[in-house]
Design a protein around this motif. Structure first.
Motif, short mmCIF file in Angstrom:
data_model
loop_
_atom_site.label_atom_id
_atom_site.label_comp_id
_atom_site.label_asym_id
_atom_site.label_seq_id
_atom_site.Cartn_x
_atom_site.Cartn_y
_atom_site.Cartn_z
N LEU A 77 -26.68 -4.49 -50.41
CA LEU A 77 -28.11 -4.79 -50.39
C LEU A 77 -28.89 -3.77 -49.57
CD1 LEU A 77 -27.53 -7.41 -51.88
CD2 LEU A 77 -29.13 -8.50 -50.34
N THR A 78 -28.31 -3.28 -48.49
CA THR A 78 -28.97 -2.23 -47.72
C THR A 78 -29.11 -0.96 -48.55
OG1 THR A 78 -28.12 -3.13 -45.66
CG2 THR A 78 -28.82 -0.84 -45.63
N TYR A 79 -28.08 -0.61 -49.28
CA TYR A 79 -28.14 0.56 -50.15
C TYR A 79 -29.20 0.38 -51.24
CZ TYR A 79 -26.71 4.43 -53.09
OH TYR A 79 -26.70 5.57 -53.83
N MET A 80 -29.30 -0.82 -51.79
CA MET A 80 -30.32 -1.08 -52.80
C MET A 80 -31.73 -0.94 -52.21
SD MET A 80 -28.67 -4.30 -54.87
CE MET A 80 -30.20 -4.68 -55.69
N HIS A 81 -31.91 -1.41 -50.99
CA HIS A 81 -33.22 -1.27 -50.35
C HIS A 81 -33.53 0.18 -50.02
CE1 HIS A 81 -34.37 -5.45 -50.03
NE2 HIS A 81 -33.17 -5.74 -49.58
N LEU A 82 -32.53 0.93 -49.59
CA LEU A 82 -32.75 2.34 -49.30
C LEU A 82 -33.04 3.14 -50.56
CD1 LEU A 82 -30.07 3.03 -46.56
CD2 LEU A 82 -32.54 2.78 -46.26
N CYS A 83 -32.41 2.80 -51.66
CA CYS A 83 -32.70 3.47 -52.93
C CYS A 83 -34.11 3.17 -53.41
CB CYS A 83 -31.69 3.05 -54.00
SG CYS A 83 -30.09 3.80 -53.80
N ALA A 84 -34.63 2.01 -53.07
CA ALA A 84 -36.00 1.64 -53.42
C ALA A 84 -37.00 2.11 -52.37
CB ALA A 84 -36.10 0.13 -53.61
N GLU A 85 -36.56 2.98 -51.46
CA GLU A 85 -37.38 3.55 -50.38
C GLU A 85 -37.91 2.50 -49.41
OE1 GLU A 85 -40.33 6.30 -51.71
OE2 GLU A 85 -39.04 7.06 -53.30
N ASP A 86 -37.17 1.42 -49.26
CA ASP A 86 -37.54 0.40 -48.29
C ASP A 86 -36.73 0.65 -47.03
OD1 ASP A 86 -38.27 -1.82 -46.89
OD2 ASP A 86 -37.49 -3.28 -48.32
N GLN A 88 -37.15 -0.73 -44.14
CA GLN A 88 -37.10 -1.88 -43.25
C GLN A 88 -35.96 -2.80 -43.69
OE1 GLN A 88 -41.05 -3.37 -43.79
NE2 GLN A 88 -41.88 -2.06 -42.20
N TRP A 89 -34.76 -2.37 -43.47
CA TRP A 89 -33.58 -3.06 -43.97
C TRP A 89 -32.93 -3.95 -42.93
CZ3 TRP A 89 -29.42 -1.97 -41.02
CH2 TRP A 89 -29.46 -0.78 -40.28
N TRP A 90 -33.35 -3.95 -41.68
CA TRP A 90 -32.62 -4.60 -40.59
C TRP A 90 -32.47 -6.10 -40.81
CZ3 TRP A 90 -37.03 -1.61 -39.50
CH2 TRP A 90 -36.75 -0.30 -39.15
N TRP A 91 -33.59 -6.79 -40.92
CA TRP A 91 -33.51 -8.24 -41.07
C TRP A 91 -32.97 -8.64 -42.43
CZ3 TRP A 91 -33.28 -11.39 -37.21
CH2 TRP A 91 -33.88 -11.05 -36.02
N LEU A 149 -24.40 -5.18 -38.32
CA LEU A 149 -23.65 -4.09 -37.70
C LEU A 149 -22.98 -3.20 -38.75
CD1 LEU A 149 -22.08 -5.86 -34.61
CD2 LEU A 149 -23.99 -4.25 -34.66
N THR A 150 -22.46 -3.81 -39.81
CA THR A 150 -21.85 -3.02 -40.87
C THR A 150 -22.90 -2.16 -41.57
OG1 THR A 150 -20.27 -4.81 -41.21
CG2 THR A 150 -20.41 -3.14 -42.92
N SER A 151 -24.07 -2.71 -41.83
CA SER A 151 -25.14 -1.94 -42.46
C SER A 151 -25.65 -0.84 -41.53
CB SER A 151 -26.30 -2.84 -42.85
OG SER A 151 -25.91 -3.70 -43.88
#
Length: 177
Positions: A77-86, A88-91, A149-151
């Motif tokens: 899910l973090t990778y999906m958010h980063l690919c969508a230029e988001d 703010q992935w922390w929470w 922590l993994t993300s």
């Protein structure tokens, strides 16, 4: 921490996503809950119905599987958010793996309704739900921390393998980007 480029003070607009974040988080929780739901019945039966529980080795395997699935779901899910230029992935990473606690609490309500027939009045049910809520919060904090922590390590590894020249343009990359 040393940043490889100069950052702009003007925030960029995050493009609209195809799916809302809460839907992805709830979907991630179902994957994590799928690893533990059978064992959860036996744990609740041993706690609330006084049955004996003997398979602690299998419980350890299920626990390790839960940690692995929570970590993997959070990274995806973090990778999906980063690919969508988001950025703010922390929470979102925390809630993606911590959302298994919602399903654990819903399952404990299901267990109360269908399996705990011998409760004596509403006070016992409120006590049961209070303990279940405390356990669900503890599960959310622990699995959410594992996912975050993994993300965090994933994002650090991902961006540490990119070299950037002095103008802020990607010069070359080493590793998965």
């Amino acid at each position: 921490m040393h940043y490889p480029i100069r950052t702009s003070e003007i925030p960029r607009e995050i493009p609209a996503r195809k799916y809302p974040s809460w839907l992805l988080v709830l979907g991630a929780g179902t994957l994590s809950f799928g690893t533990i739901f059978i064992e959860l019945f036996f744990i609740l039966s041993s706690i609330w119905l006084g049955r004996f529980y003997y398979v602690f080795g299998f419980l350890l395997v299920v626990f390790l599987l839960l940690l692995i699935v929570c970590a993997e779901v959070s990274v995806v899910l973090t990778y999906m958010h980063l690919c969508a230029e988001d950025w703010q992935w922390w929470w979102k990473a925390f809630y993606a793996s911590g959302s298994v606690a919602l399903y654990v609490f819903l399952y404990s309500i299901n267990y109360l309704v269908f399996d705990l027939k011998g409760l004596n009045g509403p006070a016992s049910a409120i006590l049961y739900l209070g303990y279940s809520l405390i356990v669900a919060i503890a599960i959310m904090i622990s699995t959410g921390t594992i996912g975050f922590l993994t993300s965090l390590y994933f994002v650090q590894y991902l961006y540490s393998s990119v070299e950037i020249d002095s103008k802020g343009i990607f010069a070359k990359s080493h590793g998965p980007v």
